[in-house]
Design an enzyme around this catalytic site. Structure first.
Site, short mmCIF file in Angstrom:
data_model
loop_
_atom_site.label_atom_id
_atom_site.label_comp_id
_atom_site.label_asym_id
_atom_site.label_seq_id
_atom_site.Cartn_x
_atom_site.Cartn_y
_atom_site.Cartn_z
N TYR A 33 -3.86 -0.30 -63.98
CA TYR A 33 -3.39 0.61 -65.01
C TYR A 33 -3.12 -0.12 -66.32
O TYR A 33 -3.14 -1.35 -66.36
CB TYR A 33 -2.13 1.36 -64.54
CG TYR A 33 -0.85 0.55 -64.56
CD1 TYR A 33 -0.63 -0.47 -63.64
CD2 TYR A 33 0.13 0.79 -65.52
CE1 TYR A 33 0.55 -1.21 -63.68
CE2 TYR A 33 1.31 0.06 -65.56
CZ TYR A 33 1.51 -0.95 -64.64
OH TYR A 33 2.66 -1.68 -64.68
N LYS A 147 -2.93 -6.16 -63.49
CA LYS A 147 -1.99 -5.05 -63.71
C LYS A 147 -2.26 -3.96 -62.67
O LYS A 147 -2.87 -2.92 -62.94
CB LYS A 147 -2.09 -4.53 -65.16
CG LYS A 147 -0.81 -3.83 -65.61
CD LYS A 147 -0.73 -3.74 -67.10
CE LYS A 147 0.32 -2.77 -67.60
NZ LYS A 147 1.70 -3.11 -67.26
N GLU A 179 9.30 -13.43 -64.38
CA GLU A 179 9.29 -12.35 -65.37
C GLU A 179 10.21 -11.26 -64.83
O GLU A 179 10.90 -11.46 -63.83
CB GLU A 179 7.87 -11.83 -65.61
CG GLU A 179 7.21 -11.22 -64.38
CD GLU A 179 5.84 -10.61 -64.67
OE1 GLU A 179 5.53 -10.29 -65.83
OE2 GLU A 179 5.08 -10.44 -63.70
N LEU A 203 2.52 -11.50 -65.53
CA LEU A 203 1.50 -10.69 -66.21
C LEU A 203 1.29 -11.22 -67.63
O LEU A 203 2.26 -11.52 -68.32
CB LEU A 203 1.99 -9.23 -66.28
CG LEU A 203 1.02 -8.27 -66.96
CD1 LEU A 203 -0.09 -7.88 -65.98
CD2 LEU A 203 1.73 -7.03 -67.46
#
Ligand code: PLP
Length: 283
Positions: A33, A147, A179, A203
């Site tokens: 996505y 992702k 993260e 990411l």
């Protein structure tokens, strides 16, 4: 006007969209996505997002059904039709529908959809309440640069943080801060901007990349290296970044206050620089 969705080439009211129960996104989280920001009715860093989509899709062997330029044009069409001026595009690409089987099928037509949603404005740089971060164990897989729509660890971590009175969960693995559940994290330590390198556990955030570029322009020294958890509470500044939140200064790490209890100068300068890019570049 009803909410609209672009699905497999058509723009229709969201309420009329149909996905098969055998779509592999539904059964296996077999998809990827993107979330793309809309400012003033225009996309921001659309090309960067679509290039990341392509990399994510290729990594799990799904072909993006449209050329990137054509997809960009279709997204702009949907934004105009939906009338959203300040908001985001949620885009999802799954492997498509076929009889349930773990094996990746040879013939499967991907399901591509996207829709626009309005977002409230973010607090101006340096203002608003600082974010409170709760450290949680990083139980995710080792391909976090993709992702993927398989977000269960992120969903559980974020929910745990909110239930405990925090705003975001920060992942920690073997004492290293990677993260957050839905954002990248930065620290200002000894005058340097420090953030974990992208890759297996981080990411490649589009906002992260822009801020690193802004930091170079502002001659802020950057150190991309693993951040140890004990460094978080002695950092002069902490902040988190994402497409929807832009830059949020961090007030607390678990039960400890960070820095001076207000947004620090590096965070402020970088958020202002990001907003200048937004003004200059919404494309
Ligand atoms: N890291 C994770 C796990 C995320 O889910 C997100 C955004 O959703 C980010 C980082 C920030 O990425 P971007 O700046 O591209 O929105």
């Amino acid at each position: 006007m009803p909410d609209l969705i672009w699905i497999n080439g058509e723009i229709i009211p969201m309420a009329e969209a149909r996905i098969s129960v055998e779509d592999r996104g539904y059964q296996f989280a077999d998809g990827v996505y993107e979330v793309i920001r809309i400012y003033n009715g225009r996309t921001f860093t659309l090309t960067e997002h679509l290039e990341r989509l392509k990399r994510s899709a290729e990594a799990i062997r799904i072909g993006v059904p449209l050329a990137i330029d054509t997809l960009g044009a279709e997204i702009r069409k949907l934004i105009d039709a939906s009338g959203v001026r300040e908001g985001m595009i949620y885009l999802q690409l799954t492997r498509g529908t076929c009889a349930r089987n773990h094996l990746i099928p040879d013939q499967c037509k991907p399901t591509l959809l996207f829709y626009a949603r309005a977002l409230p404005p973010v607090a101006p740089p340096g203002q608003g309440e600082g974010a409170r971060l709760l450290a949680v164990a990083d139980e995710r897989w080792k391909r976090c640069w993709i992702k993927s729509i398989a977000l269960l660890p992120n969903v559980l971590a974020k929910s745990e943080a909110i239930a405990a009175g925090y705003d975001e969960a920060a992942f920690v693995e073997n004492g290293i801060v990677t993260e957050c559940a839905a954002s990248n994290i930065f620290a200002v330590i000894d005058g340097k901007l420090v953030t974990h390198p992208v890759g297996s556990k981080v990411l490649p955030g589009i906002t992260r990349a822009i801020l690193l570029d802004c930091a170079a322009n502002l001659e802020i020294e950057v150190d991309e290296r693993p951040l140890r958890e004990e460094e978080m509470t002695r950092a002069a500044e902490l902040f988190i970044t994402s497409t929807t939140r832009e830059v949020s200064w961090v007030a607390r790490w678990n039960d400890r206050y960070i820095g001076q209890g207000r947004c620090g100068p590096v965070t402020l300068a970088l958020h202002r620089a990001l907003q200048e890019r937004v003004r200059a570049q919404s494309n």
